[in-house]
Scaffold this active site. Structure first.
Site, mmCIF file in Angstrom:
data_model
loop_
_atom_site.group_PDB
_atom_site.id
_atom_site.type_symbol
_atom_site.label_atom_id
_atom_site.label_comp_id
_atom_site.label_asym_id
_atom_site.label_seq_id
_atom_site.Cartn_x
_atom_site.Cartn_y
_atom_site.Cartn_z
ATOM 1 N N ASP A 313 8.111 -0.915 5.143
ATOM 2 C CA ASP A 313 7.492 0.359 5.482
ATOM 3 C C ASP A 313 7.697 0.638 6.974
ATOM 4 O O ASP A 313 8.466 -0.039 7.650
ATOM 5 C CB ASP A 313 6.013 0.331 5.089
ATOM 6 C CG ASP A 313 5.455 1.689 4.717
ATOM 7 O OD1 ASP A 313 5.826 2.670 5.384
ATOM 8 O OD2 ASP A 313 4.645 1.784 3.776
ATOM 9 N N ASP A 426 10.479 8.814 2.415
ATOM 10 C CA ASP A 426 9.064 9.131 2.197
ATOM 11 C C ASP A 426 8.711 10.481 2.827
ATOM 12 O O ASP A 426 9.397 10.973 3.729
ATOM 13 C CB ASP A 426 8.188 8.033 2.788
ATOM 14 C CG ASP A 426 6.814 7.972 2.139
ATOM 15 O OD1 ASP A 426 6.622 8.599 1.079
ATOM 16 O OD2 ASP A 426 5.928 7.297 2.692
ATOM 17 N N GLU A 429 8.242 15.968 0.701
ATOM 18 C CA GLU A 429 7.868 17.235 0.050
ATOM 19 C C GLU A 429 8.377 18.469 0.815
ATOM 20 O O GLU A 429 8.749 19.431 0.116
ATOM 21 C CB GLU A 429 6.340 17.304 -0.118
ATOM 22 C CG GLU A 429 5.750 16.258 -1.013
ATOM 23 C CD GLU A 429 5.609 14.907 -0.332
ATOM 24 O OE1 GLU A 429 5.621 13.900 -1.042
ATOM 25 O OE2 GLU A 429 5.520 14.866 0.909
ATOM 26 N N GLU A 431 5.636 16.655 3.587
ATOM 27 C CA GLU A 431 4.184 16.567 3.470
ATOM 28 C C GLU A 431 3.483 17.703 4.203
ATOM 29 O O GLU A 431 2.496 18.245 3.712
ATOM 30 C CB GLU A 431 3.704 15.210 3.997
ATOM 31 C CG GLU A 431 2.216 15.014 3.814
ATOM 32 C CD GLU A 431 1.784 13.574 3.993
ATOM 33 O OE1 GLU A 431 1.081 13.308 4.983
ATOM 34 O OE2 GLU A 431 2.122 12.727 3.150
ATOM 35 N N ASP A 494 0.694 8.627 -4.044
ATOM 36 C CA ASP A 494 -0.406 7.791 -3.553
ATOM 37 C C ASP A 494 -1.570 7.785 -4.536
ATOM 38 O O ASP A 494 -2.666 8.289 -4.257
ATOM 39 C CB ASP A 494 -0.863 8.297 -2.192
ATOM 40 C CG ASP A 494 0.213 8.158 -1.136
ATOM 41 O OD1 ASP A 494 1.137 7.342 -1.328
ATOM 42 O OD2 ASP A 494 0.144 8.860 -0.112
ATOM 43 N N HIS A 553 3.242 -2.041 -4.756
ATOM 44 C CA HIS A 553 3.010 -1.350 -3.485
ATOM 45 C C HIS A 553 1.533 -1.005 -3.352
ATOM 46 O O HIS A 553 0.880 -0.644 -4.340
ATOM 47 C CB HIS A 553 3.842 -0.074 -3.407
ATOM 48 C CG HIS A 553 3.809 0.578 -2.053
ATOM 49 N ND1 HIS A 553 4.196 -0.073 -0.893
ATOM 50 C CD2 HIS A 553 3.436 1.824 -1.659
ATOM 51 C CE1 HIS A 553 4.090 0.737 0.135
ATOM 52 N NE2 HIS A 553 3.603 1.899 -0.285
#
Length: 821
Positions: A313, A426, A429, A431, A494, A553
């Site tokens: 990560d 990651d 979108e 976000e 998530d 995860h």
């Protein structure tokens, strides 16, 4: 009934070959022209006042001219048509693949009142005045009607008719129940942190619907919008968007599975991921240093638990969660020798996956470069767009700009050269994405939903250019219709670390697989929160065995890795992970079938039965073609009801000696401590491997010694398949593909195994035939007869309690025949 009505009824009942003859015979008849009018009017309500002006035939279809708009109607395949409203700013499709197939043939018939566009598997009938466009299936049964084309100053869209009895799913990832009729679905990719049993808006929305009437509509528009599925009007499906391409494609088929396969025919098939992606992928938020990574790997090895990848990560580029996003360089204080770290992992066949995000915070190492080179989204006045979000004060890469793609790729390429094997994209979108942000080719409003799609496409294109033999496989949280063709491996975001979070995963996974994304999966164990419950953890891992990607995860408060739990939990998790590895042949074969013909890896019950009767079942599903899975999703649960899909009997996977359950029945199943209900369809072949109790992974498994279990069906001839290759080469031509068949009769069962590949990997097969209530008198293997229990290298054993016949085929030929008499 008059003659025109009789002819109309006759038309509706004609099989397709005779229908074509009927068309030729009747085309010039005035009676036929009248029948065409009846065909439109007998089932149609008049919608709107738009009228037909004219048409002309074009390549693959027609140009339709009306009083309000011009559009093209094109045949994409025999099962699919596309309708596109023409305007001066028409954007190209981002979902359809460039080349779908050879253009299908179609008939075009016109009378004074009706224009018919006829394919082998569907028809479009256009009533001219007032304009009315209806869609029919291969049996000429009505599917839906295009009621209205919406062209307003701040909105474009379409209205379609839907029926009261119709169930509809789609719209991307949602937790709303399988049937989404009556819902208003926003089309906007958005994070849904800590969701449980309901989530109306999530990371991966898609402008598409799938109907229980076996048709599908994809609205080929990337902009922010809505799907109103009978919410405002229970007889109307409405798609609306603020801007963009005004187009849709509609497909129909005889089965739900074929409909899903048709989607991948149109939008592209998923490339086969590397084999190691199907093993245990260990991840957390996050591994903070090289020492942290090596300590966890040492524990995996000490416990004898297999692992195929360590996923790093955001700590690989900074010591804290906040303030470092956009560095995109190794933090050498925590990871002083990343090349050495990854080389050491490779010695144990463990791969490294790195996270990247598209946000570059002000003050980070790459910030000056992306500003100077104008690689980020801009304000309407042309300045770099800065704004605040959770991780800091940021800019956002303009992923639609070629210079940005080239710059970003250099980050990836640099790290691949020192040992990175996979990528995790990651927050794609994105976000947080200002709607007025200017990108090359559009704004945040028009391009938000396709940002992750374009990011994945960039990686896929660059792999094809620089690493053509390496299989594309990218963990991405968001995308668009058709992202599967670029190698996306999406997950459900998530999810809360709770029983409610687990309960939502079957619905999410199976609906997304139907929508073309067969690698949609979840953070095993749950991500968000600090709820520590070994029962929940193990039940989630039980479920994970039977999902396409097995990836652990979680946030750091509760360990995601089994080796960091107590000894009892760790031992149980080890058995679960070993089961995952034993099923790699079955899983990898299902993945190959998905990559070649688009077969979804998991399926809802209604897809297996091919009827809408059990459309709403979200407590169980099919994994591959042959395994029925009923996850345990409630704490302390001791029993559960299992419904068995109609059409075949079902064996208990863990106790196959029990009498098979009849299709269409329901049974109460007593739960086991460390397994979930799994059943095998009668007539199925399940390939698997023995797994060592020592540390192993997909590279160290022995693929030369295959186990093949057949679950007897007395009533049908059955076929199976097994695929294996080297596991890493993209589009390899060297593979083993076993076609397996069983033909039962009153006196014997004949089994055949044909290797249709060009290499032989399997050297020995251990056969177990379940459901054998009578000991065979003779086994004939490749024309050699065996009557005794042990002859030469053949070990033949009948177990009356287990109801099995077991023997070993010591040499696997290109063509093998086995007869049980």
């Amino acid at each position: 009934m008059d003659i025109s009505s009789s002819l109309f009824c006759f038309y509706l009942t004609l099989p397709m070959p005779f229908y074509h003859l009927f068309v030729l015979l009747m085309y010039y008849s005035s009676i036929f022209r009248f029948c065409l009018l009846v065909l439109c009017l007998c089932n149609a309500t008049l919608y709107g006042q738009n009228t037909f002006v004219g048409y002309e035939k074009i390549d693959q279809g027609i140009l339709l001219q009306t009083a309000e708009y011009n559009c093209e109607i094109k045949a994409l395949t025999e099962k699919s048509v596309e309708l596109t409203i023409l305007n001066d700013s028409l954007e190209p499709s981002r979902s359809l693949q460039d080349e779908i197939s050879s253009a299908p043939t179609f008939d075009l018939l016109s009378s004074g009142k009706v224009l018919m566009f006829i394919l082998d598997s569907m028809s479009v009938i256009i009533q001219k005045d007032p304009l009315n466009i209806r869609f029919y299936d291969h049996l000429k049964q009505p599917l839906t009607t295009l009621e209205d084309v919406i062209q307003e100053q701040d909105s474009i869209g379409f209205d379609f008719s839907i029926q009261p009895s119709e169930a509809i799913t789609g719209g991307g990832s949602r937790v709303l129940g399988m049937d989404r009729k009556g819902k208003l679905l926003k089309l906007y990719n958005q994070a849904s942190y800590g969701y449980g049993t309901e989530a109306e808006l999530m990371y991966y929305s898609m402008p598409m619907v799938i109907s229980s009437k076996k048709y599908m509509i994809v609205f080929d528009n990337t902009a922010e919008g809505y799907l109103d599925i009978g919410h405002a009007n229970n007889k109307t499906l409405n798609f609306s968007a603020k801007t963009g391409r005004q187009s849709f494609y509609l497909s129909t088929s005889t089965s739900y599975e074929e409909l899903s396969k048709e989607l991948t025919q149109l939008t592209g098939k998923q490339p086969l991921p590397p084999k190691w992606m199907f093993g245990n992928l260990s991840s957390r938020m996050g591994y903070t240093s090289s020492r942290h990574v090596n300590d966890v790997v040492a524990k995996y090895k000490a416990k004898g638990i297999g692992v195929d990848a360590m996923i790093l990560d955001l700590f690989w580029f900074g010591p804290e969660l906040k303030g470092y996003m956009g560095n995109l360089e190794w933090d050498l204080d925590s990871f002083p020798n990343p090349t050495g770290l990854m080389h050491g992992l490779k010695q144990d066949d463990i791969h490294t996956i790195l996270i990247t995000e598209p946000f570059v915070l002000q003050g980070t190492k790459q910030y000056d470069a992306v500003i100077e080179k104008e690689l980020v989204g801009k304000t309407p006045s042309g300045e770099p767009y800065h704004y605040d979000f959770y991780f800091g004060h940021t800019t956002l890469l303009d992923i639609f700009k070629q210079d940005t793609k080239d710059w970003f790729w250099n980050i990836y390429d640099t790290n691949m050269k020192i040992g990175v094997d996979g990528w995790w994209g990651d927050l794609g979108e994105p976000e947080v994405h200002p709607r007025d942000m200017m990108h090359e080719g559009g704004t945040g409003i028009s391009l938000h939903n396709v940002y992750g799609h374009e990011w994945t496409k960039m990686l896929s294109d660059k792999y094809a250019q620089h690493y053509p033999k390496q299989r594309p496989a990218f963990l991405m949280r968001a995308g668009f219709v058709g992202s599967q063709k670029y190698g996306i491996l999406p997950w459900s975001g998530d999810v809360s670390r709770s029983w409610e979070g687990l309960q939502s995963q079957v619905e999410l996974m199976t609906t997304m697989h139907l929508q073309g994304l067969s690698y949609f999966h979840s953070d095993l164990g749950g991500f968000a929160g600090d709820y520590e419950d070994s029962e929940l953890y193990l039940r989630w891992l039980n479920f994970g065995v039977f999902t396409p990607i097995f990836r652990l995860h979680a946030q750091s408060e509760v360990p995601s890795e089994p080796v960091l739990w107590d000894a009892a939990t760790c031992d149980k998790a080890k058995a679960i992970i070993q089961e995952r590895y034993s099923l790699i042949p079955y899983i990898y074969t299902a993945a190959y079938e998905n990559s070649t013909n688009g077969t979804p890896i998991t399926k809802p019950i209604f897809v297996e039965e091919n009827t809408p009767d059990n459309f709403d079942i979200t407590t169980e599903y099919l994994f591959g073609d042959d395994l029925l899975i009923a996850p345990v999703v409630e704490k302390g649960q001791t029993e559960t009801e299992v419904y068995f899909p109609k059409g075949q009997d079902w064996y208990d996977f863990y106790k196959p000696e029990l009498s098979p359950q009849s299709g269409g029945s329901i049974t109460t199943y007593l739960l086991k401590d460390n397994t979930i209900p799994v059943f095998v369809k009668a007539g199925s072949w399940i390939p698997s491997l023995d797994v060592s109790d020592n540390f192993t992974n997909t590279t160290s498994l022995d693929y030369s010694r295959l186990k093949l279990d057949y679950y007897t069906s007395k009533s049908i001839n059955s076929t199976g398949k097994y695929y294996m290759d080297n596991g890493y080469e993209h589009k390899t031509e060297d593979y083993e593909y076993l076609n397996i068949a069983a033909k039962p009769s009153d006196m014997s069962t004949v089994f055949s195994i044909q290797n249709e590949g060009n290499i032989s990997i399997t050297k020995q097969i251990t056969f177990t035939i379940h459901g054998q209530t009578v000991e065979p008198k003779m086994v004939v293997i490749n024309d050699r007869k065996y009557k005794k229990k042990k002859l030469s290298l053949i070990e033949y054993n009948y177990n009356p309690e287990a109801k099995t016949v077991q023997f070993i085929l010591p040499e696997v030929l290109r063509s093998n025949t086995i007869i049980l008499k």
